[in-house]
Design an enzyme around this catalytic site. Structure first.
Site, PDB file in Angstrom:
ATOM      1  N   ASP A 273      16.108 -23.993 -32.851  1.00 14.38           N
ATOM      2  CA  ASP A 273      16.307 -24.376 -33.840  1.00 14.38           C
ATOM      3  C   ASP A 273      17.089 -24.774 -34.030  1.00 14.38           C
ATOM      4  O   ASP A 273      18.555 -23.988 -34.387  1.00 14.38           O
ATOM      5  CB  ASP A 273      16.143 -23.035 -34.934  1.00 14.38           C
ATOM      6  CG  ASP A 273      16.418 -23.637 -36.265  1.00 14.38           C
ATOM      7  OD1 ASP A 273      16.753 -24.498 -37.046  1.00 14.38           O
ATOM      8  OD2 ASP A 273      16.679 -22.616 -36.843  1.00 14.38           O
ATOM      9  N   LYS A 280      23.178 -26.783 -38.052  1.00 11.89           N
ATOM     10  CA  LYS A 280      23.308 -25.766 -37.941  1.00 11.89           C
ATOM     11  C   LYS A 280      25.008 -25.823 -37.320  1.00 11.89           C
ATOM     12  O   LYS A 280      25.110 -26.288 -36.191  1.00 11.89           O
ATOM     13  CB  LYS A 280      23.205 -24.486 -36.857  1.00 11.89           C
ATOM     14  CG  LYS A 280      21.265 -23.851 -37.635  1.00 11.89           C
ATOM     15  CD  LYS A 280      21.323 -23.014 -36.451  1.00 11.89           C
ATOM     16  CE  LYS A 280      20.023 -22.528 -37.454  1.00 11.89           C
ATOM     17  NZ  LYS A 280      20.433 -21.609 -38.157  1.00 11.89           N
ATOM     18  N   ASP A 291      14.725 -17.533 -32.016  1.00 16.62           N
ATOM     19  CA  ASP A 291      13.939 -18.707 -32.723  1.00 16.62           C
ATOM     20  C   ASP A 291      12.189 -18.950 -32.931  1.00 16.62           C
ATOM     21  O   ASP A 291      11.421 -18.642 -33.295  1.00 16.62           O
ATOM     22  CB  ASP A 291      14.307 -19.171 -33.112  1.00 16.62           C
ATOM     23  CG  ASP A 291      14.689 -19.477 -34.882  1.00 16.62           C
ATOM     24  OD1 ASP A 291      14.711 -18.495 -35.180  1.00 16.62           O
ATOM     25  OD2 ASP A 291      14.498 -20.531 -35.920  1.00 16.62           O
ATOM     26  N   ASP A 350      16.568 -26.969 -42.667  1.00 12.31           N
ATOM     27  CA  ASP A 350      16.670 -25.300 -41.704  1.00 12.31           C
ATOM     28  C   ASP A 350      16.404 -23.893 -42.369  1.00 12.31           C
ATOM     29  O   ASP A 350      16.169 -23.131 -41.453  1.00 12.31           O
ATOM     30  CB  ASP A 350      18.519 -25.387 -41.440  1.00 12.31           C
ATOM     31  CG  ASP A 350      19.164 -24.422 -40.771  1.00 12.31           C
ATOM     32  OD1 ASP A 350      18.123 -23.991 -39.838  1.00 12.31           O
ATOM     33  OD2 ASP A 350      19.780 -23.689 -40.535  1.00 12.31           O
ATOM     34  N   GLU A 352      12.521 -24.389 -42.015  1.00 11.32           N
ATOM     35  CA  GLU A 352      11.800 -24.208 -41.021  1.00 11.32           C
ATOM     36  C   GLU A 352      10.988 -23.593 -40.659  1.00 11.32           C
ATOM     37  O   GLU A 352       9.093 -23.843 -40.612  1.00 11.32           O
ATOM     38  CB  GLU A 352      12.012 -25.074 -39.951  1.00 11.32           C
ATOM     39  CG  GLU A 352      12.769 -23.992 -38.267  1.00 11.32           C
ATOM     40  CD  GLU A 352      13.793 -23.411 -38.107  1.00 11.32           C
ATOM     41  OE1 GLU A 352      14.406 -23.611 -39.135  1.00 11.32           O
ATOM     42  OE2 GLU A 352      13.321 -22.508 -37.139  1.00 11.32           O
ATOM     43  N   ARG A 354       9.703 -21.005 -42.229  1.00  7.75           N
ATOM     44  CA  ARG A 354       8.541 -20.661 -43.367  1.00  7.75           C
ATOM     45  C   ARG A 354       7.821 -21.910 -43.499  1.00  7.75           C
ATOM     46  O   ARG A 354       6.539 -21.560 -43.992  1.00  7.75           O
ATOM     47  CB  ARG A 354       9.131 -20.315 -44.972  1.00  7.75           C
ATOM     48  CG  ARG A 354      10.350 -21.323 -45.412  1.00  7.75           C
ATOM     49  CD  ARG A 354      11.215 -21.373 -46.462  1.00  7.75           C
ATOM     50  NE  ARG A 354      12.274 -20.742 -45.761  1.00  7.75           N
ATOM     51  CZ  ARG A 354      13.540 -19.874 -46.793  1.00  7.75           C
ATOM     52  NH1 ARG A 354      13.071 -20.376 -47.962  1.00  7.75           N
ATOM     53  NH2 ARG A 354      14.164 -19.531 -46.154  1.00  7.75           N
TER      54      ARG A 354
END
Ligand code: BES
Ligand code: MN
Ligand code: ZN
Length: 503
Positions: A273, A280, A291, A350, A352, A354
């Site tokens: 991620d 990030k 992740d 970010d 992502e 969900r």
């Protein structure tokens, strides 16, 4: 990997390089099998206890040569501290610690008395907790050190739990078998989670799932991008837009329940991620190789489920993809459509997790799942709320939550139920779509759960946010620095309990 077995018969005559007995702080007298070992050694342990050379303090280890008087080459007297607050989880953590201490002493074959644990636990629970503690505590991930000197030396290869009471041996055997299945599954999840993202791409995860299915006699289907498009998984696929790695939507099926509706375990499978276009910061971004811990957990759980054969149908669903920025990546403000037709405004790429879970849940519903438990490293806010001690749980169904909470208690993987008031949904109402994928900083973990709830509709559903418990910063008890493999044992206990297995 260490193998744990159970033996009956007297402790003193067991053959091994190391025999372990426990002593509590403040107890001056040995009883039961420990007293017999002491007797065989001419009373040296009780003498050391009387004179204060052994105190039984937590973590204290005393080595005494066996001198041919006992079956083992040496005796290790392991201090367990004061006797308050002893639980199954305490036994598990203590065994983890002891396992690592024994490895430092170069022990290979070990015999351990179950006496300490069976004083307050039934033989099956005691053996399960001991087994889990040893298998989990001795775990290490050192495959990428090419120099032997960089790898910790020593390897405990066999541990025998000695249960001298004949009527308790069968129970102890059941416990050790279950503990082995559970802890080895958790170690598999750790292996997948610890692997760096270049070596655990969605394609590699799919291969690993297929290997697991072939070895365990369960079914594996990998839904490729084109098929996911046909199924309308626009939310999941939007996360994959920026990556050159093909997305893999992994489904494992265990059939133990005839024609019954399946239960679904869904795990977030972001193999890395970066945040995507909402990128990030560089600091600690490497952590995001973990992740996919949710996906690893649901895949690994199926290994234990296939081994333990509960009478229930189980689906493990792992929507896997990288989240990368690129010329083809999803942009803030884009609107995407999930499998169930609902529209989502992607305000922050970010958020992502969900997005992939929305279609994971949609797929579970299309498979007529009777209940859904999803597991996800979903929000940094979870660590703000609960730290690394408990995972957060969220639900639309009190009864299902009670089931999961009971399973978590059995596993010693603590959770804390978070609120789901209707007002939290107001924070993720979108001006242009049915919902937006972020509600900003306030109640960040709850708004993420409210988003998922929209896709669960009326299916009983529990969401476990494991962002803050996915990794450990140091060795402690049954936990080893790195990916923790939690909450695999909670998931498996829940499935077993659904099938009416007492655990
Ligand atoms: N994977 C992260 C959450 C995370 C953070 C897991 C730290 C483990 C450790 C997730 O995809 C994420 O980036 N969440 C955002 C959501 C926000 C943009 C609404 C977060 O927590 O900042
Ligand atoms: Mn993210
Ligand atoms: Zn993420």
């Amino acid at each position: 990997m260490v193998a744990v077995n159970v033996a009956g018969g007297p402790l003193a005559s067991q053959q091994a390089d190391t025999l372990v007995i426990e002593v509590s702080e403040g107890r001056k007298r040995l009883t039961g099998a420990a007293a017999q070992v002491d007797l065989a050694l001419g009373g040296v342990v009780s003498e050391m206890l009387r004179s204060g050379l052994i105190r039984g303090r937590s973590g204290e280890t005393t080595v005494i040569p066996g001198r041919g008087a006992i079956g083992a080459t040496r005796l290790v007297v392991h201090g367990t501290g004061g006797e308050g607050g002893r639980t199954e989880d305490w036994v598990r953590n203590r065994a983890g610690m002891l396992g690592r201490a024994l490895r430092l002493m170069d022990a290979r074959s070990v015999v351990v008395s179950t006496q300490g644990a069976t004083e307050f636990l039934d033989p099956e629970t005691a053996a399960r907790a001991l087994t889990e503690g040893f298998v989990l505590g001795l775990y290490r991930f050192d495959k990428h050190h090419t120099k032997a000197s960089d790898r910790p030396s020593g390897a405990v290869t066999s541990i025998t739990l000695c249960e001298p009471v004949a009527s308790k041996v069968a129970g102890a055997r059941r416990g050790a078998a279950m503990g082995t299945a559970l802890a080895e599954a958790q170690n598999l999840a750790r292996d997948l989670g610890n692997e760096p993202a270049n070596l655990m791409t969605p394609s590699i995860m799919a291969e690993r799932a297929q290997e697991l299915a072939a070895a365990s006699g369960i079914e594996c289907t990998v839904i490729e991008r084109a098929e996911a498009e046909r199924l309308g998984m626009g939310s999941y696929l939007s996360v994959a837009n920026g990556s050159v790695q093909p997305p893999k939507f992994i489904v494992l099926r265990y059939r133990g329940g005839g024609r019954g509706r399946p239960v679904a375990l869904i795990g977030k499978g972001i193999t890395f991620d970066t945040g995507g276009i909402s990128i990030k910061p560089a600091l600690n971004m490497d952590r995001m190789k973990g992740d996919m811990t949710g996906a690893a957990g649901v895949i690994a759980s199926m290994q234990a489920i296939a081994a333990l054969q509960p009478a229930v149908n189980v689906l493990a669903i792992a929507p896997c993809t990288e989240n990368m920025p690129s010329g083809s990546a999803t942009k803030p403000g884009d609107v995407v459509y999930a499998m169930d037709g609902q529209s989502i405004e992607v305000l922050n790429t970010d958020a992502e997790g969900r997005l992939v879970l929305a279609d994971g849940i949609g797929y579970a519903r299309s498979e007529n799942a009777a209940a859904i438990v999803d597991v996800a490293t979903l929000t940094g806010a979870m660590g703000v709320a609960l730290g690394g001690v408990r995972m957060g749980s969220f639900t639309n169904n009190d009864r299902l939550h009670a089931e999961v909470e009971r399973a978590a208690d059995t596993a010693g993987e603590r959770l804390w139920r978070m609120p789901m008031d209707r007002e939290y949904f107001d924070l993720i109402k979108s001006d242009v779509a049915d919902v937006k994928n972020t509600g900003g900083a306030p109640a960040g973990s709850i708004t993420a759960a409210k988003f998922l709830e929209l896709f669960a509709h009326d299916t009983p559903w529990v969401h476990l946010d494991i962002a803050a418990i996915m990794d450990a910063t140091s060795d402690s008890g049954a936990m080893v620095k790195g990916n923790t493999g939690r909450p695999v044992r909670t998931l498996v206990h829940w499935v077993l309990n659904r099938a009416g297995v007492r655990s």
